[in-house]
Design an enzyme around this catalytic site. Sequence first.
Site, PDB file in Angstrom:
ATOM      1  N   GLU A   1     -16.892  46.939  74.389  1.00 20.63           N
ATOM      2  CA  GLU A   1     -17.888  45.879  74.507  1.00 20.63           C
ATOM      3  C   GLU A   1     -18.006  45.114  73.203  1.00 20.63           C
ATOM      4  O   GLU A   1     -17.806  45.666  72.118  1.00 20.63           O
ATOM      5  CB  GLU A   1     -19.263  46.464  74.886  1.00 20.63           C
ATOM      6  CG  GLU A   1     -19.314  47.043  76.285  1.00 20.63           C
ATOM      7  CD  GLU A   1     -20.723  47.403  76.709  1.00 20.63           C
ATOM      8  OE1 GLU A   1     -21.689  46.796  76.188  1.00 20.63           O
ATOM      9  OE2 GLU A   1     -20.863  48.299  77.565  1.00 20.63           O
TER      10      GLU A   1
ATOM     11  N   ASP B   1     -20.436  55.295  74.249  1.00 24.10           N
ATOM     12  CA  ASP B   1     -20.071  56.366  75.186  1.00 24.10           C
ATOM     13  C   ASP B   1     -18.965  57.263  74.620  1.00 24.10           C
ATOM     14  O   ASP B   1     -17.811  57.202  75.035  1.00 24.10           O
ATOM     15  CB  ASP B   1     -19.628  55.773  76.526  1.00 24.10           C
ATOM     16  CG  ASP B   1     -20.753  55.055  77.249  1.00 24.10           C
ATOM     17  OD1 ASP B   1     -21.916  55.456  77.069  1.00 24.10           O
ATOM     18  OD2 ASP B   1     -20.473  54.088  77.975  1.00 24.10           O
TER      19      ASP B   1
ATOM     20  N   ASP C   1     -11.172  58.796  77.062  1.00 25.24           N
ATOM     21  CA  ASP C   1     -11.867  58.073  78.134  1.00 25.24           C
ATOM     22  C   ASP C   1     -12.318  56.678  77.718  1.00 25.24           C
ATOM     23  O   ASP C   1     -13.321  56.175  78.212  1.00 25.24           O
ATOM     24  CB  ASP C   1     -13.081  58.901  78.592  1.00 25.24           C
ATOM     25  CG  ASP C   1     -13.653  58.413  79.911  1.00 25.24           C
ATOM     26  OD1 ASP C   1     -12.867  58.014  80.776  1.00 25.24           O
ATOM     27  OD2 ASP C   1     -14.884  58.427  80.067  1.00 25.24           O
TER      28      ASP C   1
ATOM     29  N   LEU D   1     -29.400  49.457  72.279  1.00 29.54           N
ATOM     30  CA  LEU D   1     -29.139  48.144  71.690  1.00 29.54           C
ATOM     31  C   LEU D   1     -30.125  47.142  72.279  1.00 29.54           C
ATOM     32  O   LEU D   1     -30.782  47.424  73.288  1.00 29.54           O
ATOM     33  CB  LEU D   1     -27.696  47.726  71.995  1.00 29.54           C
ATOM     34  CG  LEU D   1     -26.607  48.596  71.357  1.00 29.54           C
ATOM     35  CD1 LEU D   1     -25.236  48.190  71.880  1.00 29.54           C
ATOM     36  CD2 LEU D   1     -26.656  48.495  69.842  1.00 29.54           C
TER      37      LEU D   1
ATOM     38  N   LYS E   1     -28.961  62.393  76.652  1.00 29.46           N
ATOM     39  CA  LYS E   1     -27.901  63.107  77.359  1.00 29.46           C
ATOM     40  C   LYS E   1     -28.089  64.599  77.109  1.00 29.46           C
ATOM     41  O   LYS E   1     -28.014  65.056  75.964  1.00 29.46           O
ATOM     42  CB  LYS E   1     -26.515  62.652  76.885  1.00 29.46           C
ATOM     43  CG  LYS E   1     -26.186  61.218  77.284  1.00 29.46           C
ATOM     44  CD  LYS E   1     -24.758  60.846  76.952  1.00 29.46           C
ATOM     45  CE  LYS E   1     -24.452  59.419  77.399  1.00 29.46           C
ATOM     46  NZ  LYS E   1     -23.051  59.020  77.096  1.00 29.46           N
TER      47      LYS E   1
ATOM     48  N   ALA F   1     -29.927  55.499  70.202  1.00 31.20           N
ATOM     49  CA  ALA F   1     -30.748  54.293  70.149  1.00 31.20           C
ATOM     50  C   ALA F   1     -30.179  53.217  71.067  1.00 31.20           C
ATOM     51  O   ALA F   1     -28.966  52.984  71.101  1.00 31.20           O
ATOM     52  CB  ALA F   1     -30.819  53.776  68.713  1.00 31.20           C
TER      53      ALA F   1
END
Length: 520
Positions: free
Chosen positions: A384, A399, A379, A313, A206, A311
């Site tokens: 997950e 994120d 946000d 997953l 990013k 990294a």
Amino acid sequence: MNLALWSSPISETISPQWLRIWYHLPKSGCTCQGVDGSTGHGGWVRQRQPNATSGQGSKLERLLSHPLYNIRLPEIAPHERLLEKEELLGYYKKKVTRWERQQKLYVEAAAASNISLPGQPVTFDTNASWLKFHLGINRYALYSSDDRSIDMLLQDMRSASVIGADYTQDEKALKGACDCSQVVKPSGHHLKLALKLQDFGKAMFKPMRQERHEETPEDFFYFVDFQRHNAEIASFHLDRVLDFRRVPPVVGRLINISREILYATHNDDLRSVFFTSPANNTCFFAKCLYVCKTEYAVCGHPDLLEGSMSAYLPGLSIAPRISIPSPWIRSYTFTGREEWEVNPSYCDTIKRLYPYSSGNRLLNIIDMAIFDFLTGNMDRHHYEIFTKFGDEGFLLHLDNARGFGRHSHDEMSILAPLIQCCIIKRSTLLRLRLLARPEYRLSDVMRDSLGRDPLKPILTEPHLQALDRRLEHVLRTVVRCVKRLGEAQVVVTDFVEASMGATEREWEKTRSQTQRRKDG
């Protein structure tokens, strides 16, 4: 009401005897081995072992020598690990073979067009740090506190050669099409890329979109805020300091976007968004209709661009995950409001619903809310989990790039799960109280930890000071809950299903004895 937990020093509250009781350990302790076979502590968390009260070493080193950060869990059973080694190695060997075959075809096609391409060989090492990271994932966390491969992985992500670059899978799924009628755009501001490293590891890049001293304008909605690379880096360090270990490893890196992205990619769409600016800098933008403009681009100086390397997953085909809407999801419209924003008793409803009616899921949601409040991330619309671990698995804190946007504002609504539910894990509370003490102050520990990243400074001083201020808000919220409901209703011992089982009663007995000795 007995408030010994709040008034007594941490060292008295958490004796070694209690730590064994808390995690069901035998009196002799545990000689469990880490993923790398070590029984000691190494890497980031265990480079030195100063006495926690001696004043020697940095505050980070003293924190990590504290008993709360040296709890040895029982050996993890095979079914509690996410992946088996042979299964994982077989999966990636097939991927390496496919990669090499595609590379050969690409080179041959280029040669037929009289184009010479540099060789990009893969060095697949079965002892690679990223493979050890994947093998270390278990039902409790992404990695153990003494997993030395994490520091190796950070080093590899900051220095390993990049042999491939591409859009991430979610960007590819959009195929460059974005619905401009939607308030929340599915892509575009992210500009995130998947980079393949020479050891076949993979990291999400990013790029820097905002200077560190810049604050998000107060009129910005959270869903159109920039994604900050330094927020990803800082969130990983905060997650580690809190001992959650639910954020994948992240490190900063300077990328040569010409050599390591433009010349490394085989994706024609990605190559097509590169251009040279009037200042002779190399730039690129997102392949999405509503931001297919050069003013939305990011540029190198002239080719170097800093960003975060996260990294990856394990692939979904070998380690499936599911994404679940947060019960405290926000309204992603300009005017709408969700039920939790208008109903103070909203948590009573959530507590009756699966999977929040039993187990640790709701407690994990509150851990995540505390984490997001400290970073200022509004946000968190989904979370997950790995499907293998079922309802009792931990939540992945993914994120985090929209954190650390405004140091001058504390968004209390992020704490709604804690405020409304008034429960918290005992382990989380004890670590938060520890980080509020001057000798372990959160801002000082974070400053030390972030100072190890190659892109330091990662956070400005106002953002570090905001961490201390927000931590005080969290602790005051818990105190108000305890005063209203009682400690037994608010503070929940980890991994105990019954509200007052044998382990909890033993803890109460130990704590009462400690308080009597103090009073005597």
